[in-house]
Design a protein around this motif. Structure first.
Motif, short mmCIF file in Angstrom:
data_model
loop_
_atom_site.label_atom_id
_atom_site.label_comp_id
_atom_site.label_asym_id
_atom_site.label_seq_id
_atom_site.Cartn_x
_atom_site.Cartn_y
_atom_site.Cartn_z
N ARG A 40 0.81 -1.22 0.00
CA ARG A 40 0.00 0.00 0.00
C ARG A 40 0.84 1.27 0.00
NH1 ARG A 40 -2.05 1.44 5.58
NH2 ARG A 40 -0.39 0.70 6.89
N ASP A 55 -6.07 2.95 2.16
CA ASP A 55 -6.81 2.14 3.14
C ASP A 55 -8.32 2.36 2.99
OD1 ASP A 55 -4.41 1.18 4.14
OD2 ASP A 55 -4.34 2.64 5.79
N ARG A 56 -8.73 3.61 2.79
CA ARG A 56 -10.16 3.91 2.62
C ARG A 56 -10.70 3.26 1.35
NH1 ARG A 56 -9.86 8.99 2.39
NH2 ARG A 56 -10.23 9.28 0.18
N VAL A 58 -9.62 0.58 -0.07
CA VAL A 58 -9.70 -0.87 0.18
C VAL A 58 -10.97 -1.18 0.97
CG1 VAL A 58 -8.65 -2.81 1.41
CG2 VAL A 58 -7.23 -1.29 0.01
N ARG A 59 -11.23 -0.41 2.03
CA ARG A 59 -12.44 -0.64 2.84
C ARG A 59 -13.71 -0.49 2.01
NH1 ARG A 59 -9.69 2.49 6.49
NH2 ARG A 59 -10.98 4.29 6.03
N GLN A 60 -13.71 0.45 1.07
CA GLN A 60 -14.87 0.70 0.21
C GLN A 60 -14.92 -0.25 -0.98
OE1 GLN A 60 -14.22 4.80 -0.84
NE2 GLN A 60 -15.12 5.57 1.06
N LYS A 61 -13.91 -1.13 -1.07
CA LYS A 61 -13.80 -2.08 -2.18
C LYS A 61 -13.78 -1.36 -3.52
CE LYS A 61 -15.60 -5.72 0.53
NZ LYS A 61 -16.32 -6.77 0.88
N LYS A 67 -4.72 -10.68 -1.36
CA LYS A 67 -4.22 -10.90 -0.01
C LYS A 67 -3.36 -12.15 -0.02
CE LYS A 67 -5.47 -10.17 4.64
NZ LYS A 67 -6.45 -10.03 5.64
N ARG A 72 -1.64 -7.33 2.10
CA ARG A 72 -2.53 -6.96 1.01
C ARG A 72 -1.67 -6.29 -0.05
NH1 ARG A 72 -7.70 -7.12 0.35
NH2 ARG A 72 -8.11 -7.43 2.55
#
Length: 94
Positions: A40, A55-56, A58-61, A67, A72
């Motif tokens: 990342r 990171d945001r 990734v969280r929101q796809k 992985k 990741r």
């Protein structure tokens, strides 16, 4: 016989969203070679954004990732394509 058809303007946002979803899903299924994967921090440098932004996303796809164990990893080109597709859909919806 003419096989052309007309898409109403009300259908364009829906069509754009569906196309983008299919493209992103297909891209995320493509297994990248591990030689082209970055973490990342490297991805944030390649894209010119902060690590928290990655990171945001990734969280929101919003970006495809792989992985491996607890790591990741990202294929920079796949991420760029996913972001471009998302931007295209958003501009179509506006």
């Amino acid at each position: 016989m003419d096989e052309s058809f007309i898409i109403r303007s009300a259908e364009l946002p829906t069509l754009a969203r569906l196309i983008a979803e299919v493209v992103v899903e297909k891209l995320s299924r493509t297994p990248p070679s591990t030689a082209s994967l970055v973490n990342r921090k490297e991805l944030s440098a390649a894209l010119g954004v902060s690590v928290p932004t990655i990171d945001r996303m990734v969280r929101q796809k919003a970006v495809p990732s792989t992985k491996i164990g607890t790591r990741r990893l990202f294929d920079v080109e796949q991420v760029r394509r996913a972001i471009a597709e998302k931007e295209m859909v958003q501009s179509t919806l506006e």
